[in-house]
Design a protein around this motif. Sequence first.
Motif, PDB file in Angstrom:
ATOM      1  N   GLU A  76      -8.203 -10.851  36.869  1.00  0.00           N
ATOM      2  CA  GLU A  76      -8.386  -9.064  36.189  1.00  0.00           C
ATOM      3  C   GLU A  76      -9.329  -9.833  35.757  1.00  0.00           C
ATOM      4  N   LEU A  77     -10.800  -9.140  35.403  1.00  0.00           N
ATOM      5  CA  LEU A  77     -12.113  -9.381  34.589  1.00  0.00           C
ATOM      6  C   LEU A  77     -11.189  -9.764  33.007  1.00  0.00           C
ATOM      7  N   SER A  78     -10.465  -8.762  32.626  1.00  0.00           N
ATOM      8  CA  SER A  78     -10.036  -8.882  30.708  1.00  0.00           C
ATOM      9  C   SER A  78      -8.814 -10.527  30.918  1.00  0.00           C
ATOM     10  N   GLN A  79      -8.663 -10.914  32.061  1.00  0.00           N
ATOM     11  CA  GLN A  79      -7.260 -12.052  32.058  1.00  0.00           C
ATOM     12  C   GLN A  79      -8.410 -13.301  32.449  1.00  0.00           C
ATOM     13  N   VAL A  80      -9.885 -13.263  31.666  1.00  0.00           N
ATOM     14  CA  VAL A  80     -10.605 -14.767  31.808  1.00  0.00           C
ATOM     15  C   VAL A  80     -11.750 -14.622  31.067  1.00  0.00           C
ATOM     16  N   ASP A  81     -11.694 -15.445  30.535  1.00  0.00           N
ATOM     17  CA  ASP A  81     -12.952 -15.595  29.326  1.00  0.00           C
ATOM     18  C   ASP A  81     -14.074 -15.423  29.368  1.00  0.00           C
ATOM     19  N   ASP A  82     -15.005 -16.692  30.331  1.00  0.00           N
ATOM     20  CA  ASP A  82     -15.820 -16.429  30.578  1.00  0.00           C
ATOM     21  C   ASP A  82     -15.690 -16.835  32.111  1.00  0.00           C
ATOM     22  N   LEU A  83     -16.958 -16.034  33.126  1.00  0.00           N
ATOM     23  CA  LEU A  83     -17.058 -16.534  34.016  1.00  0.00           C
ATOM     24  C   LEU A  83     -18.119 -17.700  34.850  1.00  0.00           C
ATOM     25  N   ASP A  84     -18.367 -18.964  34.754  1.00  0.00           N
ATOM     26  CA  ASP A  84     -19.312 -19.837  35.357  1.00  0.00           C
ATOM     27  C   ASP A  84     -20.727 -19.407  36.311  1.00  0.00           C
ATOM     28  N   LEU A  85     -20.248 -18.549  37.190  1.00  0.00           N
ATOM     29  CA  LEU A  85     -21.382 -18.236  37.862  1.00  0.00           C
ATOM     30  C   LEU A  85     -20.607 -16.822  38.784  1.00  0.00           C
ATOM     31  N   THR A  86     -21.965 -15.547  39.055  1.00  0.00           N
ATOM     32  CA  THR A  86     -21.328 -14.683  39.809  1.00  0.00           C
ATOM     33  C   THR A  86     -22.172 -14.800  41.147  1.00  0.00           C
ATOM     34  N   VAL A  87     -21.651 -14.110  42.500  1.00  0.00           N
ATOM     35  CA  VAL A  87     -22.778 -14.056  43.429  1.00  0.00           C
ATOM     36  C   VAL A  87     -22.616 -13.025  44.094  1.00  0.00           C
ATOM     37  N   ASP A  88     -23.239 -11.896  43.596  1.00  0.00           N
ATOM     38  CA  ASP A  88     -23.086 -10.641  44.242  1.00  0.00           C
ATOM     39  C   ASP A  88     -24.807 -10.032  45.264  1.00  0.00           C
ATOM     40  N   GLY A  89     -24.383  -9.222  46.024  1.00  0.00           N
ATOM     41  CA  GLY A  89     -25.422  -8.594  46.877  1.00  0.00           C
ATOM     42  C   GLY A  89     -26.325  -7.746  46.072  1.00  0.00           C
ATOM     43  N   ALA A  90     -27.127  -7.351  46.180  1.00  0.00           N
ATOM     44  CA  ALA A  90     -28.681  -5.967  45.904  1.00  0.00           C
ATOM     45  C   ALA A  90     -28.755  -5.380  46.940  1.00  0.00           C
ATOM     46  N   ASP A  91     -29.276  -4.026  46.062  1.00  0.00           N
ATOM     47  CA  ASP A  91     -29.803  -3.326  47.256  1.00  0.00           C
ATOM     48  C   ASP A  91     -31.537  -3.302  47.717  1.00  0.00           C
ATOM     49  N   ARG A  92     -32.304  -3.605  46.024  1.00  0.00           N
ATOM     50  CA  ARG A  92     -33.219  -3.977  46.130  1.00  0.00           C
ATOM     51  C   ARG A  92     -33.882  -4.615  44.950  1.00  0.00           C
ATOM     52  N   VAL A  93     -34.469  -5.829  45.189  1.00  0.00           N
ATOM     53  CA  VAL A  93     -34.218  -6.381  44.405  1.00  0.00           C
ATOM     54  C   VAL A  93     -36.116  -6.940  44.160  1.00  0.00           C
ATOM     55  N   ALA A  94     -36.522  -7.075  42.352  1.00  0.00           N
ATOM     56  CA  ALA A  94     -38.760  -6.312  42.423  1.00  0.00           C
ATOM     57  C   ALA A  94     -38.091  -8.298  42.185  1.00  0.00           C
ATOM     58  N   LEU A 129     -36.961  -6.859  49.902  1.00  0.00           N
ATOM     59  CA  LEU A 129     -37.498  -7.123  47.988  1.00  0.00           C
ATOM     60  C   LEU A 129     -38.298  -6.566  48.404  1.00  0.00           C
ATOM     61  N   VAL A 130     -38.804  -6.268  47.201  1.00  0.00           N
ATOM     62  CA  VAL A 130     -40.055  -5.069  46.873  1.00  0.00           C
ATOM     63  C   VAL A 130     -40.712  -5.774  45.617  1.00  0.00           C
ATOM     64  N   HIS A 131     -42.549  -4.718  45.726  1.00  0.00           N
ATOM     65  CA  HIS A 131     -42.702  -5.746  44.305  1.00  0.00           C
ATOM     66  C   HIS A 131     -42.162  -4.653  43.185  1.00  0.00           C
ATOM     67  N   ARG A 132     -42.118  -3.762  43.237  1.00  0.00           N
ATOM     68  CA  ARG A 132     -41.539  -2.629  41.689  1.00  0.00           C
ATOM     69  C   ARG A 132     -41.013  -2.081  42.780  1.00  0.00           C
ATOM     70  N   LEU A 133     -39.320  -1.667  41.500  1.00  0.00           N
ATOM     71  CA  LEU A 133     -38.421  -0.712  42.276  1.00  0.00           C
ATOM     72  C   LEU A 133     -38.889  -0.110  42.207  1.00  0.00           C
ATOM     73  N   SER A 134     -37.822   0.309  43.404  1.00  0.00           N
ATOM     74  CA  SER A 134     -38.363   1.670  44.883  1.00  0.00           C
ATOM     75  C   SER A 134     -37.748   1.324  45.999  1.00  0.00           C
ATOM     76  N   GLY A 135     -37.399   2.503  46.921  1.00  0.00           N
ATOM     77  CA  GLY A 135     -36.757   2.068  47.952  1.00  0.00           C
ATOM     78  C   GLY A 135     -35.159   2.981  48.362  1.00  0.00           C
ATOM     79  N   PHE A 136     -34.806   2.693  47.263  1.00  0.00           N
ATOM     80  CA  PHE A 136     -33.773   3.567  47.362  1.00  0.00           C
ATOM     81  C   PHE A 136     -32.867   3.983  45.857  1.00  0.00           C
ATOM     82  N   ALA A 137     -32.172   5.117  45.998  1.00  0.00           N
ATOM     83  CA  ALA A 137     -31.829   5.835  45.294  1.00  0.00           C
ATOM     84  C   ALA A 137     -30.922   5.298  44.284  1.00  0.00           C
ATOM     85  N   LEU A 138     -31.194   5.863  43.288  1.00  0.00           N
ATOM     86  CA  LEU A 138     -30.369   5.130  42.162  1.00  0.00           C
ATOM     87  C   LEU A 138     -29.496   5.076  41.422  1.00  0.00           C
TER      88      LEU A 138
END
Length: 231
Positions: A76-94, A129-138
């Motif tokens: 669980e997150l509460s059992q860990v002090d710090d994470l070195d790295l998180t890898v995740d997906g994304a719906d849009r990246v500016a 990929l987008v130039h400005r955040l768009s194309g996906f409902a927040l």
Amino acid sequence: MDKTKQDQLKKEAATKAAEIVENSSSLGVGTGSTVAFFIDALAKRKERENLKLKHIVTTSNRSKKQLESLGFKVDELSQVDDLDLTVDGADRVADNLDGIKGGGGALTLEKNVAINSKKIIWIVDESKLVHRLSGFALPVEVLPISCEQNFKRFEQEGLKPRWRLDENGKRYVTHYGNYIIDLACDPIPAPHGLADYLDHTVGVVEHGLFLDMCDEVIIAHSDGRIEEKKK
Ligand code: 5RP
């Protein structure tokens, strides 16, 4: 882009990210179809190279189940002090590496894991990929107790709210028993202004604007290039 091609690109980005994970590190693992490929690639490294991780924390029951089925112990997150790295997906990246996340409904835990990580890498195919955040409902996660008021207020603000529904047409319920309102304002006019407004709206648990957080995006392009775009 058809789904088979997109899945192939997601897998390529995910495989590249799995190569970067260091032995004995503490790792955050996100949610989604791209992350599912990442978990598979991580399991292959475990088999091949006996990769050992100090801690793994994840952002959904879906990812947890997959990790455990492949022999990883999940904390669980509460059992860990710090994470070195998180890898995740994304719906849009500016262009500036700000992102919209929460398409899979896991935004609250995703943001909490992200902000407790020394480094954040997102893995995407080029269609995100987008130039400005768009194309996906927040996505905005709201408490049931005041969700109707939140919805009306968003309408009055011109943010074009829609309830997120599940496969039975009922309101989608998050891991924490809350609802999601997707804001279809597009493009997002002033991401920091909107984030500030949502951060100060009572009843909003979390929102899918991930600003100034991501350190690197691994992008699989349809011409075969794997780009590592750093902040
Ligand atoms: C879940 C997320 C996911 O990372 C995002 O929706 C991307 O998903 P996928 O890899 O399936 O395209 O934010 O809440």
